[in-house]
Design a protein around this motif. Structure first.
Motif: not given
Ligand SMILES: *Cc1c(COP(=O)(O)O)cnc(C)c1O
Length: 387
Positions: A54-56, A81, A83, A168, A170, A193, A198, A205, A328
């Protein structure tokens, strides 16, 4: 219902997925993951990339690789976000929360520079936040809505204070800053992300991209249980954060159409902007002239509406079968991060509650978008959204 943002899976997604299943290489080893990583690196102008679950988890592994540890602080915008802040907290660190530039909604480099100058102290072991005595371990800008942060200034600051710079990004694959793609903007590592909402998705992922082989290889090592060699020797506490080949197969098909998907998002944004530019009560999402956003989400800002009026406006559009949403809620207003050190946040506080995101799936038809535009105009005329 016209949905807010659904994936466009009309390319080779099902074919590659079937191919992946037929091959039996469905875990994180296999050609699709390698292919996906090469495609991500090439799409963002980085020399290499590691696919993550994941992005996280990508952010967590990247922060760890860059040396962020327990009790430390990471400079990041409050308008992101959750995350981003969670990944910092997973390291045992805390975010040091900053405001954003009004013209891009990304980390304000001037405020960061002034705070480092006046509220931090340089010692041989690093930069320390004076009030808490905690080490400042990294700068983590967010490419809000797919718009890169002011990376020229932030990279200069990072060099000046010898701080790692992690982006980030994402939802920013496809964006550029002064013509350069997002993997080439001076960050040590750039995280994407591929979550379902997205522009480019694998269902779920992420990926961590970078120019320095050693740093990216360390991320790879951390995401694969920090295993050394074929026997079960692990040289530190690692993670199981790898992307599966099933996800990567879908991602490979998505990346073949990156230009088309981002192009569609940009056209949708441009149509909303043209329709609402002269509306007396609506403001547009920012478009800084030096950056080309990937335009992840589209929407408007209704500065004169209070929270009740915003809710009424959303309700009215939902009744017309148009999926619109708030955006957000900043990190400084989230219970788990209420204790985090923060700068003055006037821009963030002034913006977040007034954002309305509008349907912007890549496959949104012009007809449906016209319906959304008319419905928003009508709802405002009827008084919904009036404070
Ligand atoms: C979507 C997003 C994430 C998280 O990604 P995941 O794949 O959902 O874990 C982190 N930071 C930002 C700014 C995002 O938009």
């Amino acid at each position: 219902m016209i949905p807010l943002a659904i994936p466009d899976l009309s390319g080779n997604e099902s074919r590659y997925l079937q191919e992946c299943i037929d091959s039996t290489f469905i875990s994180s080893v296999g050609p699709f993951v390698t292919r996906f990583e090469a495609a991500v690196a090439s799409a963002c102008g980085a020399s290499r990339a590691v696919a993550t679950a994941s992005g996280t988890s990508g952010l967590h592994a990247a922060l760890t690789a860059l040396g962020v540890g327990r009790g430390e602080l990471v400079i990041t915008p409050s308008f992101t976000f959750i995350a981003t802040a969670n990944a910092i907290a997973h390291c045992g660190a805390d975010p040091w929360l900053f405001d954003m530039e009004p013209g891009s909604w990304t980390l304000d480099p001037v405020q960061v520079e002034e705070s480092l100058e006046w509220e931090a102290e340089e010692r041989p072991e690093g930069v320390f936040h004076q009030k808490t005595g905690r080490r400042v371990a990294a700068i983590l800008p967010v490419y809000t809505l797919g718009t890169p942060a002011a990376m020229d200034r932030l990279a200069r600051l990072a060099r000046r204070y010898r701080l790692p710079l992690l982006a980030d990004a994402a939802a920013a694959l496809g964006a550029t800053f002064l013509g350069d793609p997002v993997g080439k903007l001076g960050a040590d590592l750039t995280v994407f992300s591929f979550n379902g909402n997205k522009t480019v998705t694998c269902g779920g992922g992420g990926a961590v991209a970078g120019q320095d082989a050693e740093t990216v290889d360390l991320v790879r090592h951390l995401t694969t249980t920090a295993r050394r060699g074929a026997d079960y020797t692990h040289d530190r506490v690692g993670f199981n954060y790898r992307m599966t080949a099933l996800q990567a197969a879908v991602g490979c098909a998505q990346l073949e159409r990156l230009e088309h998907l981002v192009g569609a998002k940009r056209r949708i944004r441009a149509r909303y902007d043209a329709a609402f530019a002269d509306h007396p009560r609506l403001s547009l999402f920012p478009q800084p002239p030096d950056r080309e956003s990937a335009c992840w989400l589209s929407g408007v800002v209704v500065y004169d509406a209070d929270s009740e009026a915003m809710a009424a406006l959303r309700q009215q559009l939902l009744q017309e079968e148009i999926d619109v949403r708030p955006f957000w809620k900043p990190v400084h207003l989230q219970q788990p991060f209420a204790h985090a050190p923060q700068a003055a946040l006037p821009v963030t506080d002034g913006v977040w509650g007034h954002v309305l995101t509008l349907p912007c799936s890549a496959a949104l038809t012009q007809e449906d978008q016209e319906r959304v535009i008319l419905a928003v105009q009508r709802a405002l005329e009827r008084g919904a959204g009036a404070a």
